[in-house]
Design a protein around this motif. Structure first.
Motif, PDB file in Angstrom:
ATOM      1  N   GLU A 105      12.650  17.275  60.195  1.00 15.93           N
ATOM      2  CA  GLU A 105      12.459  17.711  61.589  1.00 15.93           C
ATOM      3  C   GLU A 105      12.314  19.236  61.618  1.00 15.93           C
ATOM      4  O   GLU A 105      13.252  19.963  61.301  1.00 15.93           O
ATOM      5  CB  GLU A 105      13.663  17.257  62.419  1.00 15.93           C
ATOM      6  CG  GLU A 105      13.441  17.361  63.904  1.00 15.93           C
ATOM      7  CD  GLU A 105      14.546  16.666  64.704  1.00 15.93           C
ATOM      8  OE1 GLU A 105      15.051  17.313  65.631  1.00 15.93           O
ATOM      9  OE2 GLU A 105      14.905  15.507  64.397  1.00 15.93           O
ATOM     10  N   ILE A 128      16.024  20.143  69.228  1.00 15.58           N
ATOM     11  CA  ILE A 128      16.515  19.035  68.392  1.00 15.58           C
ATOM     12  C   ILE A 128      16.934  17.866  69.296  1.00 15.58           C
ATOM     13  O   ILE A 128      16.621  16.712  69.023  1.00 15.58           O
ATOM     14  CB  ILE A 128      17.713  19.493  67.519  1.00 15.58           C
ATOM     15  CG1 ILE A 128      17.224  20.431  66.408  1.00 15.58           C
ATOM     16  CG2 ILE A 128      18.445  18.299  66.915  1.00 15.58           C
ATOM     17  CD1 ILE A 128      18.337  21.134  65.635  1.00 15.58           C
ATOM     18  N   GLU A 129      17.619  18.208  70.392  1.00 13.04           N
ATOM     19  CA  GLU A 129      18.108  17.150  71.293  1.00 13.04           C
ATOM     20  C   GLU A 129      16.962  16.379  71.940  1.00 13.04           C
ATOM     21  O   GLU A 129      17.052  15.167  72.125  1.00 13.04           O
ATOM     22  CB  GLU A 129      19.046  17.751  72.343  1.00 13.04           C
ATOM     23  CG  GLU A 129      20.424  18.049  71.751  1.00 13.04           C
ATOM     24  CD  GLU A 129      21.319  18.874  72.663  1.00 13.04           C
ATOM     25  OE1 GLU A 129      20.813  19.396  73.691  1.00 13.04           O
ATOM     26  OE2 GLU A 129      22.506  19.018  72.325  1.00 13.04           O
ATOM     27  N   ASN A 132      15.645  14.074  69.130  1.00 13.26           N
ATOM     28  CA  ASN A 132      16.618  13.042  68.784  1.00 13.26           C
ATOM     29  C   ASN A 132      16.797  12.016  69.906  1.00 13.26           C
ATOM     30  O   ASN A 132      16.947  10.822  69.652  1.00 13.26           O
ATOM     31  CB  ASN A 132      17.959  13.673  68.392  1.00 13.26           C
ATOM     32  CG  ASN A 132      17.862  14.385  67.046  1.00 13.26           C
ATOM     33  OD1 ASN A 132      16.805  14.378  66.423  1.00 13.26           O
ATOM     34  ND2 ASN A 132      18.936  15.005  66.611  1.00 13.26           N
ATOM     35  N   LEU A 135      13.976   9.519  69.901  1.00 12.17           N
ATOM     36  CA  LEU A 135      14.148   8.541  68.817  1.00 12.17           C
ATOM     37  C   LEU A 135      15.215   7.512  69.195  1.00 12.17           C
ATOM     38  O   LEU A 135      15.066   6.319  68.945  1.00 12.17           O
ATOM     39  CB  LEU A 135      14.515   9.246  67.506  1.00 12.17           C
ATOM     40  CG  LEU A 135      13.494  10.275  66.973  1.00 12.17           C
ATOM     41  CD1 LEU A 135      13.966  10.840  65.641  1.00 12.17           C
ATOM     42  CD2 LEU A 135      12.110   9.680  66.817  1.00 12.17           C
ATOM     43  N   VAL A 136      16.303   8.002  69.834  1.00 15.88           N
ATOM     44  CA  VAL A 136      17.367   7.100  70.274  1.00 15.88           C
ATOM     45  C   VAL A 136      16.835   6.125  71.334  1.00 15.88           C
ATOM     46  O   VAL A 136      17.100   4.919  71.274  1.00 15.88           O
ATOM     47  CB  VAL A 136      18.571   7.909  70.843  1.00 15.88           C
ATOM     48  CG1 VAL A 136      19.520   7.005  71.633  1.00 15.88           C
ATOM     49  CG2 VAL A 136      19.340   8.594  69.718  1.00 15.88           C
ATOM     50  N   LYS A 179      23.488   8.372  71.239  1.00 16.05           N
ATOM     51  CA  LYS A 179      23.783   8.854  69.879  1.00 16.05           C
ATOM     52  C   LYS A 179      22.961   8.067  68.853  1.00 16.05           C
ATOM     53  O   LYS A 179      22.666   6.892  69.064  1.00 16.05           O
ATOM     54  CB  LYS A 179      25.278   8.686  69.577  1.00 16.05           C
ATOM     55  CG  LYS A 179      26.158   9.584  70.421  1.00 16.05           C
ATOM     56  CD  LYS A 179      27.613   9.295  70.137  1.00 16.05           C
ATOM     57  CE  LYS A 179      28.519  10.152  71.019  1.00 16.05           C
ATOM     58  NZ  LYS A 179      29.904   9.674  70.962  1.00 16.05           N
ATOM     59  N   PRO A 180      22.640   8.704  67.701  1.00 13.63           N
ATOM     60  CA  PRO A 180      21.845   8.012  66.676  1.00 13.63           C
ATOM     61  C   PRO A 180      22.629   6.915  65.959  1.00 13.63           C
ATOM     62  O   PRO A 180      23.853   7.004  65.806  1.00 13.63           O
ATOM     63  CB  PRO A 180      21.465   9.136  65.696  1.00 13.63           C
ATOM     64  CG  PRO A 180      22.483  10.204  65.906  1.00 13.63           C
ATOM     65  CD  PRO A 180      22.930  10.105  67.328  1.00 13.63           C
ATOM     66  N   THR A 201      16.629   6.044  64.044  1.00 13.86           N
ATOM     67  CA  THR A 201      17.817   6.907  63.932  1.00 13.86           C
ATOM     68  C   THR A 201      18.770   6.463  62.827  1.00 13.86           C
ATOM     69  O   THR A 201      19.855   7.015  62.687  1.00 13.86           O
ATOM     70  CB  THR A 201      18.561   7.002  65.284  1.00 13.86           C
ATOM     71  OG1 THR A 201      19.054   5.705  65.636  1.00 13.86           O
ATOM     72  CG2 THR A 201      17.664   7.527  66.388  1.00 13.86           C
ATOM     73  N   VAL A 205      17.928  12.549  58.128  1.00 18.12           N
ATOM     74  CA  VAL A 205      17.145  13.668  58.694  1.00 18.12           C
ATOM     75  C   VAL A 205      17.469  14.965  57.962  1.00 18.12           C
ATOM     76  O   VAL A 205      18.636  15.275  57.720  1.00 18.12           O
ATOM     77  CB  VAL A 205      17.445  13.861  60.199  1.00 18.12           C
ATOM     78  CG1 VAL A 205      16.722  15.086  60.751  1.00 18.12           C
ATOM     79  CG2 VAL A 205      17.030  12.637  60.994  1.00 18.12           C
ATOM     80  N   TYR A 207      16.812  18.943  58.571  1.00 16.76           N
ATOM     81  CA  TYR A 207      16.341  19.923  59.560  1.00 16.76           C
ATOM     82  C   TYR A 207      15.702  21.102  58.828  1.00 16.76           C
ATOM     83  O   TYR A 207      16.333  21.716  57.963  1.00 16.76           O
ATOM     84  CB  TYR A 207      17.491  20.383  60.457  1.00 16.76           C
ATOM     85  CG  TYR A 207      17.990  19.268  61.353  1.00 16.76           C
ATOM     86  CD1 TYR A 207      17.289  18.913  62.502  1.00 16.76           C
ATOM     87  CD2 TYR A 207      19.124  18.534  61.023  1.00 16.76           C
ATOM     88  CE1 TYR A 207      17.711  17.860  63.308  1.00 16.76           C
ATOM     89  CE2 TYR A 207      19.562  17.481  61.823  1.00 16.76           C
ATOM     90  CZ  TYR A 207      18.843  17.154  62.962  1.00 16.76           C
ATOM     91  OH  TYR A 207      19.266  16.112  63.751  1.00 16.76           O
ATOM     92  N   SER A 236      27.213  17.625  62.810  1.00 11.75           N
ATOM     93  CA  SER A 236      26.476  16.404  62.441  1.00 11.75           C
ATOM     94  C   SER A 236      26.357  16.247  60.922  1.00 11.75           C
ATOM     95  O   SER A 236      25.670  15.345  60.442  1.00 11.75           O
ATOM     96  CB  SER A 236      25.095  16.394  63.109  1.00 11.75           C
ATOM     97  OG  SER A 236      24.408  17.596  62.872  1.00 11.75           O
TER      98      SER A 236
END
Length: 379
Positions: A105, A128-129, A132, A135-136, A179-180, A201, A205, A207, A236
């Motif tokens: 990512e 990022i949020e 993410n 994806l969630v 949450k993932p 998720t 990942v 970063y 995380s």
């Protein structure tokens, strides 16, 4: 997991340097004759895993050919808020990402008025949020449908369906909290059951923090945005690397001998791409073992914890199915044995290592270590 199908998808918001990074990575592409894929989509780059041990073994063995381990990077269409609802190239994005083994990512951490940011400000954690959460949300749609089906079908008593239902009962509530799924504690059996769900998720990942030379970067600024990003990465337990995608891209046109000087001038001393490739390889729990001789020196990719027969299967199924034993020596020790000879071949280095008691004969229970040089014997 074999090196020929190992894929890492590069994702990110628009204008974060995703395609710049992908184009720079393809500079480290593996010659096509070493990896004869049938067709390669233009958005797929087959990239060599950097490993200096490989060059040293080639030199010692006077090998005609050197074949590195490889990773495929896939440049996935830019993601925007609402992708899980089909915004932008949402559905295309999500279907492509389901097929990769891991996600890189790309997160922009540089200020530059000439490069528009999709939300108008540089806030790495917020970026990022956004990704993410998309994806969630996509996973939640998939998982809820799968759970409905599994609850219905489990009444038939099928063990696999029951296992899938039980794992979904754990995962769905976590996704509903935004949450993932990778945060859910799963047993090995549950992990196996979850594989068939292809949840985004659940994928590991990495970063990729994209800096830019010559402008202010969030980490150098050291303000709230950087502190929040550090906190997020620590909380995380994430894998992350720094890269300057722009500089790495410019290096495409610089002769190999000049690259170190060019890096120093731009204040980017480390090869960020090598760091990224190695981190991706490590994150997927992969190691390399080697075979070496006059014809070729080659790095083979196996999952950490593989036994000798499992590793042998990467070369040929006979080495697994008809395995007798493997001669094993740690790469450094073989190179040391070779250096004790004025000149010689891999065979002579092996003979010297055997004489010194460094070469071991291992059976089918042996767990292969990163950097092992191996010769397999089969019936």
């Amino acid at each position: 997991m074999s090196s020929s199908n190992l894929t890492i998808g590069i994702v990110g918001l628009p204008n974060v340097g995703k395609s710049t990074l992908f184009n720079a990575l393809t500079l480290k592409g593996v010659p096509a004759e070493n990896y004869p894929f049938c067709t390669i989509d233009p958005s797929v780059g087959v990239v060599e895993v950097p490993d200096e041990r490989l060059g040293r073994l080639t030199e010692m063995s006077h090998s005609a050919k050197t074949i590195p381990a490889a990773v495929q990077f896939v440049d996935i269409a830019g993601l925007v808020k609402g992708a899980s609802e089909g915004e932008g190239l949402g559905n295309q994005f999500l279907s492509h990402i389901r097929e990769v083994d891991a996600i890189a990512e790309v997160v922009r951490i540089f200020h530059d008025d000439d490069v528009h940011h999709v939300s108008g400000e540089i806030d790495p954690v917020s970026d990022i949020e956004v990704i993410n959460l998309e994806l969630v949300l996509a996973d939640m749609q998939t998982a809820e449908k799968s759970l409905e089906r599994a609850e219905r079908d489990a009444k038939g008593g099928d063990k696999e369906v029951i296992a899938e239902r039980d794992v979904l009962r754990k995962i769905v509530p976590v996704l509903k909290q935004g949450k993932p799924a990778r945060g859910v504690s799963l047993t090995n059996l549950e992990r196996e059951a979850a594989k068939s769900l292809h949840l985004l998720t659940l994928k590991p990942v990495l970063y990729v923090l994209n800096r830019k030379s010559g402008v202010v970067n969030v980490d150098a600024e050291g303000g709230d945005a950087w502190k929040a990003l550090q906190r997020f990465l620590e909380d995380s337990k994430a894998e992350w690397v720094f890269v300057d995608a722009g500089v790495e891209g410019e290096l495409r046109d610089v002769h190999e001998d000049e690259r170190d000087n060019f890096r120093r001038e731009l204040g980017v001393p480390d090869d960020g791409l090598n760091g990224l490739i190695r981190a991706g390889y490590r994150m997927l729990n992969l190691i390399s073992f080697f075979t070496t001789g006059e014809d070729e020196t080659r790095a083979w990719t196996v999952t950490r914890g593989s036994t000798a027969p499992e590793a042998g299967a990467a070369i040929h199924t006979d080495f697994r199915d008809k395995f007798i034993r493997a001669d094993v020596i740690e790469c450094g020790k073989l190179l040391e044995s070779g250096s004790l000879l004025r000149q010689g071949s891999a065979g002579q280095a092996y003979a010297k290592a055997r004489e010194l008691g460094l070469l071991r004969s291992e059976g089918r229970e042996y767990v292969v270590q990163d950097g092992d040089v191996m010769e397999f014997k089969h019936s």
